[in-house]
Motif scaffolding. Structure first.
Motif, mmCIF file in Angstrom:
data_model
loop_
_atom_site.group_PDB
_atom_site.id
_atom_site.type_symbol
_atom_site.label_atom_id
_atom_site.label_comp_id
_atom_site.label_asym_id
_atom_site.label_seq_id
_atom_site.Cartn_x
_atom_site.Cartn_y
_atom_site.Cartn_z
ATOM 1 N N GLY A 359 27.545 27.943 -0.958
ATOM 2 C CA GLY A 359 27.623 27.763 0.500
ATOM 3 C C GLY A 359 26.541 27.723 1.364
ATOM 4 O O GLY A 359 26.221 27.113 2.512
ATOM 5 N N GLU A 360 25.313 27.690 0.635
ATOM 6 C CA GLU A 360 23.950 27.284 1.035
ATOM 7 C C GLU A 360 23.914 25.968 1.336
ATOM 8 O O GLU A 360 24.440 25.078 0.772
ATOM 9 C CB GLU A 360 22.690 27.879 0.410
ATOM 10 N N THR A 361 22.959 25.486 2.356
ATOM 11 C CA THR A 361 22.874 23.830 2.635
ATOM 12 C C THR A 361 21.610 23.364 2.199
ATOM 13 O O THR A 361 20.491 24.203 2.079
ATOM 14 C CB THR A 361 22.922 23.754 4.066
ATOM 15 N N VAL A 362 21.649 22.233 1.475
ATOM 16 C CA VAL A 362 20.573 21.650 0.795
ATOM 17 C C VAL A 362 20.134 20.168 1.107
ATOM 18 O O VAL A 362 21.205 19.625 1.504
ATOM 19 C CB VAL A 362 20.553 21.698 -0.817
ATOM 20 N N ILE A 363 19.178 19.604 1.246
ATOM 21 C CA ILE A 363 18.856 18.451 1.734
ATOM 22 C C ILE A 363 19.273 17.424 0.591
ATOM 23 O O ILE A 363 18.828 17.533 -0.389
ATOM 24 C CB ILE A 363 17.531 18.255 2.391
ATOM 25 N N THR A 364 20.107 16.474 0.994
ATOM 26 C CA THR A 364 20.419 15.408 -0.174
ATOM 27 C C THR A 364 19.853 14.080 0.063
ATOM 28 O O THR A 364 19.801 13.401 -0.786
ATOM 29 C CB THR A 364 21.927 15.549 -0.245
ATOM 30 N N ASP A 365 19.209 13.893 1.337
ATOM 31 C CA ASP A 365 18.682 12.592 1.597
ATOM 32 C C ASP A 365 17.368 12.711 2.445
ATOM 33 O O ASP A 365 17.709 13.489 3.462
ATOM 34 C CB ASP A 365 19.830 11.599 1.900
ATOM 35 N N GLY A 366 16.414 12.036 2.297
ATOM 36 C CA GLY A 366 15.391 12.184 3.226
ATOM 37 C C GLY A 366 14.672 13.274 2.597
ATOM 38 O O GLY A 366 13.888 14.082 3.526
ATOM 39 N N THR A 367 14.644 13.758 1.437
ATOM 40 C CA THR A 367 13.785 14.574 0.984
ATOM 41 C C THR A 367 12.297 14.547 1.034
ATOM 42 O O THR A 367 11.623 15.569 0.518
ATOM 43 C CB THR A 367 14.298 14.919 -0.618
ATOM 44 N N HIS A 368 11.943 13.482 1.423
ATOM 45 C CA HIS A 368 10.410 13.176 1.318
ATOM 46 C C HIS A 368 9.773 13.669 2.831
ATOM 47 O O HIS A 368 8.623 13.537 3.030
ATOM 48 C CB HIS A 368 9.951 11.639 1.147
ATOM 49 N N LYS A 369 10.800 13.779 3.812
ATOM 50 C CA LYS A 369 10.421 13.880 4.992
ATOM 51 C C LYS A 369 10.022 15.597 5.622
ATOM 52 O O LYS A 369 9.062 15.610 6.107
ATOM 53 C CB LYS A 369 11.523 13.440 5.990
ATOM 54 N N PRO A 370 10.676 16.457 4.933
ATOM 55 C CA PRO A 370 10.666 17.667 5.576
ATOM 56 C C PRO A 370 9.235 18.437 5.101
ATOM 57 O O PRO A 370 8.579 17.973 4.009
ATOM 58 C CB PRO A 370 11.539 18.709 4.863
ATOM 59 N N ARG A 371 8.815 19.517 5.727
ATOM 60 C CA ARG A 371 7.592 20.268 5.382
ATOM 61 C C ARG A 371 8.037 21.724 5.493
ATOM 62 O O ARG A 371 8.759 21.987 6.075
ATOM 63 C CB ARG A 371 6.348 20.002 6.308
ATOM 64 N N GLU A 372 7.138 22.231 4.509
ATOM 65 C CA GLU A 372 7.665 23.818 4.518
ATOM 66 C C GLU A 372 7.711 24.370 5.851
ATOM 67 O O GLU A 372 6.736 24.559 6.462
ATOM 68 C CB GLU A 372 6.600 24.560 3.481
ATOM 69 N N GLY A 373 8.919 25.133 6.160
ATOM 70 C CA GLY A 373 8.778 25.971 7.168
ATOM 71 C C GLY A 373 9.243 25.213 8.548
ATOM 72 O O GLY A 373 9.437 26.046 9.684
ATOM 73 N N GLU A 374 9.107 23.904 8.398
ATOM 74 C CA GLU A 374 9.295 23.144 9.858
ATOM 75 C C GLU A 374 10.684 22.763 9.810
ATOM 76 O O GLU A 374 11.581 22.783 8.967
ATOM 77 C CB GLU A 374 8.517 21.892 9.787
ATOM 78 N N PRO A 375 11.233 22.827 11.096
ATOM 79 C CA PRO A 375 12.640 22.336 11.666
ATOM 80 C C PRO A 375 13.021 21.073 10.932
ATOM 81 O O PRO A 375 12.075 20.009 10.780
ATOM 82 C CB PRO A 375 12.540 22.436 13.070
ATOM 83 N N VAL A 376 14.309 20.813 10.636
ATOM 84 C CA VAL A 376 14.911 19.567 10.376
ATOM 85 C C VAL A 376 16.080 19.178 11.126
ATOM 86 O O VAL A 376 16.631 20.245 11.616
ATOM 87 C CB VAL A 376 15.144 19.308 8.590
ATOM 88 N N ARG A 377 16.664 18.112 11.319
ATOM 89 C CA ARG A 377 17.690 17.648 12.098
ATOM 90 C C ARG A 377 18.747 16.941 10.934
ATOM 91 O O ARG A 377 18.366 15.848 10.495
ATOM 92 C CB ARG A 377 17.405 16.709 13.216
ATOM 93 N N ILE A 378 19.954 17.630 10.946
ATOM 94 C CA ILE A 378 20.856 17.015 10.008
ATOM 95 C C ILE A 378 21.604 16.171 10.759
ATOM 96 O O ILE A 378 22.233 16.374 11.712
ATOM 97 C CB ILE A 378 21.718 18.243 9.362
ATOM 98 N N VAL A 379 21.617 14.825 10.110
ATOM 99 C CA VAL A 379 22.428 13.715 10.876
ATOM 100 C C VAL A 379 23.594 13.307 10.074
ATOM 101 O O VAL A 379 24.461 12.617 10.511
ATOM 102 C CB VAL A 379 21.320 12.627 11.165
ATOM 103 N N GLU A 380 23.618 13.895 8.690
ATOM 104 C CA GLU A 380 24.756 13.311 7.938
ATOM 105 C C GLU A 380 25.077 14.502 6.849
ATOM 106 O O GLU A 380 24.055 14.840 6.154
ATOM 107 C CB GLU A 380 24.579 12.011 7.287
ATOM 108 N N GLY A 381 26.485 14.720 6.910
ATOM 109 C CA GLY A 381 26.784 15.775 5.680
ATOM 110 C C GLY A 381 27.576 15.200 4.813
ATOM 111 O O GLY A 381 28.333 14.287 5.129
ATOM 112 N N GLU A 382 27.353 15.577 3.519
ATOM 113 C CA GLU A 382 28.024 14.811 2.216
ATOM 114 C C GLU A 382 28.612 16.087 1.552
ATOM 115 O O GLU A 382 27.971 17.280 1.402
ATOM 116 C CB GLU A 382 27.169 14.249 1.219
#
Length: 382
Positions: A359-382
């Motif tokens: 049930g946890e959410t993991v990033i599947t695309d755009g994995t080069h964008k985030p930085r540790e502890g910073e917010p992300v914006r989910i625009v597409e779910g797979e």
């Protein structure tokens, strides 16, 4: 002197106009735009857009698709062990037979006669042995009383032993005669489906005539396919794991997928030297005979997942010198770098044995964008 006074007057007017203009500017006029780089004090950060998916529980791990052939676990060539004329063939060609059903009857007359002859010889040998034993007993008694010679006693012993050997030979002949008579009736050795009769009624057959017909076991059947050693290693880790945890999903020629999975029964004892593939045999029930021995089907080799196995999309997993890791999206929509143990990877899933929860959410695309502890914006779910 007047020119110098005019210069200072103009300078003072310009300075006053600049201060006045600054007074009308908004208080946040000097703040950075949302697209400004992070890390600068007082500057806003725009959350990067990423795609994400859930960690899912796994029952079976999809593997590779192979072309396979249906094979019977027992194909018996029915032959004659004796010579004789076929007088009856009471089976339906291509029909089902049960173990013990009569397939052919050979003319038994000569074999019945041979049994009677052997039985007579055996009874004669029994009589000779009985007489020899009684004679030996009489001679022995006389010899013990010194009323008969030693040579006569030895001769009686020899006669008794010879009669005993003759009886054994007669019993053996009778056994062979009865065995020949038994094989005048040729029965199905197992359940299955009979083939075409190679010899019709009236033909004379011998032990060298070859197969009279065949009986093919059809329930259960085996599915044979070749797995590359590379696939065996990447999907299962070892051939032993393939035998223990592998199953095969069968698709018929018309695209029908069987609901029941075939279990891996065994593998061949060596890989092909030229192809580096290993023949795998799966077994499945076939009461409706939908699977015909010799036909071709497609199989999807799967791995049974152990309890608690979890999966993520394969491109969610990244690797560095320390191992595998993923970006986990927290409840606050922040990126968290998480180390994971990847057990195996298929085309559709990476199977994770530790580091994640269902049930946890993991990033599947755009994995080069985030930085540790910073917010992300989910625009597409797979």
């Amino acid at each position: 002197m007047m020119k110098l006074h005019a210069f200072f007057s103009l300078f003072a007017l310009g300075l006053f106009s600049g201060v006045l203009c600054l007074g009308f500017l908004a208080p946040g006029a000097f703040a950075a735009s949302p697209d400004a780089p992070s890390g600068a004090p007082g500057m806003a950060v725009k959350a990067p857009a990423v795609a994400a998916g859930k960690v899912f529980a796994v029952d079976a791990l999809p593997g590779r698709r192979y072309s396979a052939r249906i094979v019977s676990p027992a194909v018996v060539n029915i032959t004659s062990r004796i010579s004789g004329e076929i007088i009856e063939a009471p089976f339906a060609e291509g029909g089902r037979v049960k173990k013990g059903d009569v397939l052919f009857r050979l003319d038994p007359v000569r074999y019945e006669a041979a049994v009677k002859s052997a039985e007579g010889a055996r009874r004669e040998a029994e009589a000779e042995l009985e007489y020899a034993k009684r004679s030996l007993a009489r001679v022995k008694k006389l010899w013990e009383q010194n009323a008969e010679s030693r040579d006569a006693y030895d001769a009686a012993v020899r006669t008794a032993k010879t009669a005993e050997a003759a009886l054994l030979a007669a019993e053996a002949d009778e056994t062979l005669a009865r065995d020949d008579l038994k094989h005048a009736v040729i029965a199905a050795p197992s359940d299955g489906r009979a083939g075409v009769a190679a010899f019709p009624v009236g033909c004379w057959v011998t032990s060298s005539s070859g197969a009279l017909t065949t009986v093919v076991a059809t329930d259960p059947v085996r599915v044979r396919f070749a797995v590359s050693m590379k696939d065996a290693a990447s999907l299962f880790g070892s051939v032993e794991k393939l035998r223990e945890e592998g199953t095969a999903r069968i698709t018929l020629a018309d695209g029908t997928k069987l609901a029941e999975a075939a279990r891996i029964a065994f593998t061949d004892n060596s890989a092909g030297a030229d192809t580096d593939t290993l023949d795998v045999y799966a077994e499945i029930s076939n009461s409706d005979e939908a699977l015909v021995p010799g036909s071709t089907v497609a199989v999807e080799l799967e791995r049974n997942a152990r309890g608690g196995a979890l999966g993520v999309l394969p491109y969610a997993v990244m690797h560095d010198e320390k191992g595998a890791w993923v970006w986990v999206v927290t409840k606050e929509n922040r990126a968290e770098k998480r180390r994971v143990e990847v057990e195996c990877t298929t085309e559709s899933a990476a199977i994770v044995s530790s580091g994640l929860s269902a049930g946890e959410t993991v990033i599947t695309d755009g994995t080069h964008k985030p930085r540790e502890g910073e917010p992300v914006r989910i625009v597409e779910g797979e």
